[in-house]
Structure formats: structure tokens, C-alpha cells
Design a protein around this motif. Structure first.
Motif, mmCIF file in Angstrom:
data_model
loop_
_atom_site.group_PDB
_atom_site.id
_atom_site.type_symbol
_atom_site.label_atom_id
_atom_site.label_comp_id
_atom_site.label_asym_id
_atom_site.label_seq_id
_atom_site.Cartn_x
_atom_site.Cartn_y
_atom_site.Cartn_z
ATOM 1 N N LEU A 22 46.392 32.835 48.190
ATOM 2 C CA LEU A 22 45.232 32.149 48.753
ATOM 3 C C LEU A 22 44.769 30.988 47.887
ATOM 4 N N LYS A 34 49.489 30.500 50.982
ATOM 5 C CA LYS A 34 48.521 30.498 52.078
ATOM 6 C C LYS A 34 47.205 29.939 51.559
ATOM 7 N N SER A 36 43.794 28.415 50.914
ATOM 8 C CA SER A 36 42.693 28.507 51.859
ATOM 9 C C SER A 36 41.468 27.755 51.365
ATOM 10 N N SER A 37 41.067 26.724 52.104
ATOM 11 C CA SER A 37 39.852 25.983 51.758
ATOM 12 C C SER A 37 38.605 26.860 51.812
ATOM 13 N N LYS A 118 44.470 38.753 50.983
ATOM 14 C CA LYS A 118 45.147 38.184 52.158
ATOM 15 C C LYS A 118 45.302 39.225 53.252
ATOM 16 N N ASP A 156 40.267 37.364 53.487
ATOM 17 C CA ASP A 156 40.195 35.905 53.518
ATOM 18 C C ASP A 156 39.722 35.424 54.884
ATOM 19 N N GLU A 157 39.952 36.197 55.917
ATOM 20 C CA GLU A 157 39.576 35.797 57.272
ATOM 21 C C GLU A 157 38.089 35.985 57.558
#
Length: 159
Positions: A22, A34, A36-37, A118, A156-157
Motif C-alpha cells: 500500500l 498497490k 494508495s493515495s 490490504k 485500505d478500502e
């Protein structure tokens, strides 16, 4: 614990354990990251402890995809399920347990109480993971061990 409570704990945490992929590390099974901003924004001003349980346990990059067989992470930790390569069926349970233990040791060493992981990873999935060819409700091996040890795990979502 609700999503709001997990996010509040993350906002208050001075040190956070984070899935290395991430953060933009190319450590996933497919050799990709992956990054991730939203994760990076949530971590601003915090100390970060990056981990990749699978590479920490010595699995290479890239590496064959792994899924859990017979149950999610808690069942793997209890010896009722296993981690196996999707194509060959080669057992990777011990590596997944070892990677989870390394992540927990890092969390303890640095006083971490919150982890951002993740989603859907067989190691790091916090709410869903790959079991027997499907994504099912449940945690990956590392997420399960961290949860059992009292850490708050955030997907993360959720960010």
C-alpha cells in the motif's frame, strides 16, 4: 468494532503498521504494488512500520498466488485450514504463519496498536480473503493474528 471506531483509532495512533504494498512497494505476489493515495493521506504525520508478511517469511517476488484452503486466517492459525499455492497446491501454511508472527513482532517492537492492511489478501485481508477459489468473509492469516493479539485492523478500502 464499527468502521467509525476503527478510523478514530487510526486517527489517534502515532505509529501504524502498514501493508508495504500500500506504500508503493512492489512486493505483491505478482511483483506489483498497490500504492494508495487514501492510505498515504491517512498516514500523514504518523510513524509507519511497513510489513509484507509473505516476503518477510522468505517467499519471493514474484511468487505463485496463494489461497486459503478449508477456512480463513483464524482457522489456519488453529490448524484447521491451510495456505496453498493456487496452481500447484504446494503447502505454504508455515510461511504464512511465520510471516504473521514477524508482523506481530514488529508491531510489538514499535508499540503499534493499529494496522492498515490490504483487503482480500490471504495474509492481510481484514474483512474478506481468498478461500477455496472464492473471496469470502473473514480475515487473512496476518490480520487474524494481529486481531487476536488485540490490534485494531483497518482495511485500505475503508479509507
Amino acid at each position: 468494532m464499527t468502521r467509525e471506531e476503527r478510523l478514530a483509532a487510526l486517527r489517534e495512533a502515532p505509529v501504524v503498521l502498514v501493508s508495504a504494498c500500500l506504500l508503493g512497494e512492489a512486493c505483491r505476489y505478482d511483483g506489483k504494488s498497490k500504492g494508495s493515495s487514501p492510505v498515504m493521506r491517512a498516514l500523514e504525520g504518523k510513524e509507519i512500520v511497513p510489513v509484507c508478511p509473505e516476503t518477510g517469511a522468505g517467499l519471493g517476488i514474484p511468487r505463485p498466488a496463494v489461497e486459503l484452503k478449508g477456512g480463513a486466517g483464524a482457522e489456519v492459525l488453529a490448524g484447521r485450514a491451510r495456505a496453498a499455492e493456487v496452481e500447484s497446491g504446494k503447502d505454504r501454511t508455515e510461511a504464512f504463519r511465520q510471516g504473521a508472527e514477524l508482523a506481530l513482532a514488529a508491531a510489538r517492537r514499535f508499540g503499534v496498536r493499529v494496522a492498515v492492511l490490504k483487503e482480500r489478501s490471504p495474509s492481510c485481508g481484514t474483512q474478506g480473503t481468498h478461500v477455496d477459489g472464492m473471496v469470502v468473509r473473514g480475515q487473512g492469516v496476518t490480520a487474524a493474528l494481529l486481531s487476536q493479539a488485540g490490534l485494531i485492523v483497518v482495511s485500505d478500502e475503508e479509507l
